[in-house]
Enzyme design. Structure first.
Site, short mmCIF file in Angstrom:
data_model
loop_
_atom_site.label_atom_id
_atom_site.label_comp_id
_atom_site.label_asym_id
_atom_site.label_seq_id
_atom_site.Cartn_x
_atom_site.Cartn_y
_atom_site.Cartn_z
N HIS A 41 -11.44 5.09 -3.28
CA HIS A 41 -10.32 5.14 -1.86
C HIS A 41 -10.60 6.51 -1.35
CE1 HIS A 41 -6.63 3.72 0.45
NE2 HIS A 41 -7.36 4.63 1.10
N HIS A 68 -2.13 -1.33 -5.99
CA HIS A 68 -2.92 -1.02 -4.79
C HIS A 68 -2.27 0.20 -4.04
CE1 HIS A 68 -5.30 -4.30 -5.62
NE2 HIS A 68 -4.63 -5.07 -5.67
N GLU A 108 -9.71 5.58 6.72
CA GLU A 108 -9.95 5.30 5.29
C GLU A 108 -11.06 4.40 5.13
OE1 GLU A 108 -6.57 3.80 3.44
OE2 GLU A 108 -5.11 4.97 4.46
N ARG A 125 -1.31 7.81 12.02
CA ARG A 125 -0.08 8.54 11.55
C ARG A 125 -0.62 9.73 10.88
NH1 ARG A 125 1.37 6.74 6.68
NH2 ARG A 125 0.68 4.64 6.43
#
Length: 508
Positions: A41, A68, A108, A125
């Protein structure tokens, strides 16, 4: 977020995710995404302004997660080459420009083992882990937000943004890692943190004496460190975690120490399945408390007794009063006392002989230890500085009620003092044969009623605590005699939720 590998599992997970989302955010809309095995990630910090400018401030790796949810982040991503870094940044900037984005944003990506990356989402944000980006770029991203909101341009051009060093952020949570990271609530009876400096940041909203509430996320603080390279930053992170001492509720500090000390983590071989893959190493079987730690605990207890009697001697004005002596001194003989400590529920019997030189001989089973030392104060903390069979040790010691807490570089030891039966109440674990609440929270859904027959594993109640949904299932087959809480009720940890009896029980 849920993973489904079959149609049946998909239906169950969809309903659970919708209930959780509706309760937390009043929105149960779901997205379906492709699942990538063992991905990383990786996310990129971007900023855009009203003049059409957009820049990226490099990437953060947030791969190590539980449920997660991120628990440790670092910047830059380990093993990511300058070429891949530039491609990540360019892709993030293109995404921001495509929607004329203004302000701070986080793009992401999911990255596979070959460093191929796929767009996942954009958070419009700053995120919890933005301090690691600030540490490696020397920027204040909150200041950037304010300037851009006031109509200014992005403060730096892409060429002016330089990457320096490495940073980690560890999230300190009120939770029990050994119980599937179950979120917890309770008082912060003792809280001591490492000192902050230009390379160490602690961002928190609590202090000693506060209570972690069930109504918010269980995160207590963010511990952020920086150093010239990844290995130096990792050493600093572990050193600071050793100094992050909390008493009053379960935390993940010891787990973070195990995680950050794992060889694969140290080598940067991380992915979102890291914790399940290395479960046996990260959650080793609980070992008995070392006899050296037991000696330190006993010495701390003796030193605390001596402090009390010394105070009495001063107050009484009689320094020779036998009632103000805790030295165990005897004429011509050595005084030996028996002391029982608790390692979980296991009793450890010790024979402690008081020597005339102020040292002690401690016998634990067939092992003998010669112990000497003192209890000293450093600010609001007390430390045991002692020698055990010639080896010097220093540990922080906290004695609260019937428990001794030792904090050392090896982690935390919790040692109990026996409580007389007439002072001990009924067990708080709810061992009545029914299902109990694993944490403090709210009853969201009740599946059973009095008179229902259930089998092992049948769902009884759904609880929500700290934005997470938990299904409590029947621990055995039987008959529901009574449901003790209704939907919407607040329930404390270990409270029995239903009365469950054998189907042929006379107590029906």
């Amino acid at each position: 977020m849920r993973i489904a590998s079959s149609e049946k599992e998909f239906r169950e997970q969809l309903e659970s995710a919708r209930r959780e989302a509706k309760k937390s955010f009043n929105d149960d809309a779901m997205l379906i995404e492709k699942f990538v095995d063992n991905p990383r990630h990786v996310e990129v910090q971007v900023f855009g302004d009203t003049f059409g400018n957009a820049v990226y401030l490099f990437e953060r790796d947030c791969s190590v997660q539980r449920r997660h949810q991120k628990i440790i982040e670092e910047a830059p991503g380990p093993g990511i080459t300058p070429e891949v870094r530039r491609k990540l940044g360019d892709a993030a900037v293109k995404a921001a420009k495509a929607v004329n984005y203004v302000g701070a944003g986080t793009v992401e990506f999911i990255m596979d083992s070959q460093h191929n990356f796929y767009f996942m989402e954009m958070n419009t944000r700053l995120q919890v882990e933005h301090p690691v980006t600030e540490m490696i770029t020397g920027t204040d991203l909150v200041e950037w937000q304010l300037k851009i909101a006031a109509g200014d341009k992005v403060p730096l051009t892409q060429e002016q943004i330089q990457l320096k060093g490495h940073a980690f952020e560890a999230r300190i949570y009120a939770e029990d890692p050994n119980n599937n990271f179950m979120p917890g609530a309770g008082p912060l009876l003792y809280l001591s943190t490492p000192p902050s400096d230009s390379c160490t940041r602690i961002e928190t909203g609590v202090r000693q004496g506060d209570e972690v509430s069930i109504h918010y996320d269980p995160m207590i603080a963010k511990l952020v460190v920086w150093a010239e390279d990844r290995q130096a930053a990792l050493r600093k992170l572990r050193y600071c975690l050793q100094q992050y001492n909390i008493v009053g509720l379960s935390t993940n500090v010891d787990f973070l120490l195990n995680l950050s000390g794992h060889p694969d983590f140290a080598a940067g071989r991380i992915h979102t399945n890291f914790i399940p893959q290395h479960y046996d190493q990260l959650f080793p079987p609980k070992e008995a408390i070392s006899q050296v730690a037991l000696c330190q605990a006993a010495l701390g207890l003796i030193m605390r007794e001596r402090r009390v009697t010394d105070t009495f001697r001063i107050q009484s004005g009689d320094q020779f009063s036998p009632f103000a002596s805790s030295s165990g001194r005897r004429i011509n003989i050595a005084y030996t006392r028996n002391l029982t400590l608790l390692d979980c529920q296991n009793s450890v019997n010790m024979a402690i002989t008081y020597n005339h030189d102020g040292s002690y001989n401690m016998q634990i089973q067939d092992q003998s230890f010669h112990v000497s030392g003192c209890l000293s104060c450093d600010g609001d903390s007390e430390y045991i500085r002692c020698s055990v069979n010639g080896v010097v040790h220093k540990s922080k010691v906290i004695i609260l009620d019937d428990t001794i807490y030792l904090f050392s570089p090896e982690g935390r030891d919790q040692i109990g003092l026996p409580v007389p039966k007439y002072l001990s109440g009924v067990s708080a674990t709810g061992e009545q044969g029914g299902a109990v609440a694993p944490m403090t929270g709210t009853v969201e859904k009740v599946f059973v009623k009095a008179g229902d027959k259930v089998q092992v594993g049948d769902p009884l109640v759904v609880m929500i605590a700290m934005k997470m949904e938990h299904t409590i299932r029947a621990p055995k087959a039987g008959l529901i005699k009574k449901v003790l809480y209704q939907e919407g009720s607040q329930v404390n940890r270990y409270a029995p939720l239903v009365e469950l009896v054998d189907e042929n029980s006379d107590s029906q």
